[in-house]
Enzyme design. Structure first.
Site, PDB file in Angstrom:
ATOM      1  N   LYS A 188       3.250 -10.729  -3.940  1.00  0.00           N
ATOM      2  CA  LYS A 188       4.085  -9.625  -3.463  1.00  0.00           C
ATOM      3  C   LYS A 188       5.514 -10.086  -3.202  1.00  0.00           C
ATOM      4  O   LYS A 188       6.474  -9.351  -3.454  1.00  0.00           O
ATOM      5  CB  LYS A 188       3.463  -9.022  -2.200  1.00  0.00           C
ATOM      6  CG  LYS A 188       2.110  -8.376  -2.469  1.00  0.00           C
ATOM      7  CD  LYS A 188       1.372  -8.027  -1.181  1.00  0.00           C
ATOM      8  CE  LYS A 188       0.009  -7.433  -1.465  1.00  0.00           C
ATOM      9  NZ  LYS A 188      -0.768  -7.180  -0.226  1.00  0.00           N
ATOM     10  N   GLY A 219       0.781  -1.231   0.000  1.00  0.00           N
ATOM     11  CA  GLY A 219       0.000   0.000   0.000  1.00  0.00           C
ATOM     12  C   GLY A 219       0.811   1.278   0.000  1.00  0.00           C
ATOM     13  O   GLY A 219       1.562   1.564  -0.939  1.00  0.00           O
TER      14      GLY A 219
END
Length: 431
Positions: A207, A136
């Site tokens: 990720k 994020g």
């Protein structure tokens, strides 16, 4: 007309939780963002699946035809926040071939098809920026790619999924069962109705592929990442971790092996409470990096949500707009080291094995022999009586995954072993 006099026109693909925040902030803060970029930034069109009212956004901005955006010769920059692999991959590739730069938050796309997209973009002289694809609002992509380019990263560990971290926090702090903590995470919007991507580690694996590729200058795809989720973690596992002054976290781990291969994996870990990652609570994310010259570094913050993710996307929009105005390119992949991915069987770590056995003389010696026969050294053993049975909690010294797997298979065949309750990796304090 100088390059900075020509506005950078932005087209967006998607307008969900993240995309709507990006659009709103881009319109509200146009003057400030344009000043930072050194060129006027204009949001031109937004592609959505269904036309409906979007608060604060003019209906004229929207279209249900994403191809009209990526094929529009007047649009310079595509912001992809639609998610998923298709049609995002097709649209991104078409945009690149039409000489448009890309800003994306799509970790699944990059972890599966990043190599093709990067190759196409740099052949056309276009940017792909993707800070929002991992953790994020936390700035981690550019520090790995740029700030640490002169250093030698040896290892990284990250809490990169807020849903699982929230669940494990509640289990640890409130003694909540896994199912109850998951329901609460869903009620708060941290987990989807189908939480599989989070709780089984798929999101974190994508990720991990992106981070390890950057850290070790090697193309890593999600298929290279060993993955386990947290759905099998019990309150008893959490209690044992507490008794050892550890906490259980779902970690993405990537490191160089002695053979100069990359070990990259996602799985639950009992981590010592003195480690900085152990104190990362609730839905927060953090990435801990070990580098030869810089030493240990940690990046911490909100890893998901509309506004935090929008912050990272807007930063990328400003950077790429500056490059477009100056007719430059700000990001290229480094030369690849082309390291191999280490088979999970060769990866070394410590393990905790919890097993139920018959409580009678000679059992402990027989079990210790099984460990020794497979080359696994025992660090500690705790035994708790349970009527006619006993629970053994064995913590090993560092051993390979292959050695540990062979040990567990041998233990299962022993008549005095009634159950292997859990096998969890163990990480200590910072070395």
């Amino acid at each position: 007309m100088s390059p900075a006099d020509k506005p950078v026109r932005v087209g967006m693909l998607g307008c969900g939780v993240v995309g709507s925040q990006v659009a709103r902030l881009l319109l509200e803060d146009t003057a400030e963002l344009s000043t930072r970029a050194g060129v006027k930034i204009e949001l031109t069109r937004i592609a959505v699946r269904t036309l409906k009212p979007y608060p604060g956004l003019a209906p004229a901005l929207f279209t249900t035809d994403p191809f009209s955006i990526v094929n529009d010769p007047d649009i310079d920059l595509i912001v992809e926040v639609m998610g998923g692999i298709e049609p995002a991959r097709e649209l991104a590739m078409l945009a690149i071939n039409n000489r448009k730069s890309i800003v994306t938050a799509n970790k699944a796309l990059l972890a599966s098809h990043g190599a093709d997209l990067f190759t196409a973009a740099y052949a056309k002289g276009e940017d792909i920026y993707y800070e929002a694809s991992v953790a994020g609002a936390i700035p981690i992509i550019r520090p790995l790619r740029d700030s640490l380019a002169g250093d030698f990263v040896t290892r990284l560990m990250g809490i990169v999924n807020g849903t699982t971290n929230y669940i494990l926090t509640k289990m640890h702090e409130d003694n909540r069962e896994f199912a109850d903590a998951l329901k609460e995470a869903q009620a708060l919007g941290y987990a989807e109705a189908d939480p599989t991507a989070d709780i089984e580690g798929f999101d974190a694996a994508a990720k991990a592929a992106i981070l390890s590729g950057l850290a070790f200058h090697t193309r890593v795809t999600v298929d290279d990442v060993y993955r386990e989720g947290i759905s099998h973690i019990t309150l008893e596992d959490v209690s044992i971790a507490k008794s050892m002054n550890h906490v259980i976290k779902l970690l993405a781990i990537a490191e160089l092996t002695p053979a100069d291969e990359i070990s990259v994996r996602v799985h639950p870990v009992m981590i010592d409470k003195s480690h900085p990652l152990a104190s990362v609570r609730d839905a927060f994310n953090a990435v801990f990096i070990e580098a030869e010259s810089a030493g240990p570094l940690m990046f911490y913050g909100r890893g998901a949500g509309g506004q935090p993710t929008a912050s990272a996307i807007l930063g990328d929009i400003v950077a790429v707009s500056r490059h477009i105005a100056l007719n430059s390119i700000g990001q290229r992949e480094t030369d690849y080291a082309d390291r191999n991915i280490a088979p999970i069987e060769t990866t070394k770590t410590k393990f905790l094995i919890r097993l139920e056995v018959a409580d009678k003389p000679g059992v402990l010696a027989a079990i210790a022999k099984v460990f020794a026969d497979q080359g696994v050294s025992i660090q500690t053993v705790d035994q708790n009586g349970r009527n006619d049975d006993a629970e053994l909690i064995v913590v090993t010294h560092r051993a390979t995954e292959g050695e540990l797997k062979a040990t567990v298979e041998a233990l299962k065949k022993m008549p005095m072993v009634t159950k292997i309750s859990s096998v969890i990796r163990v990480e200590g304090a910072i070395s």
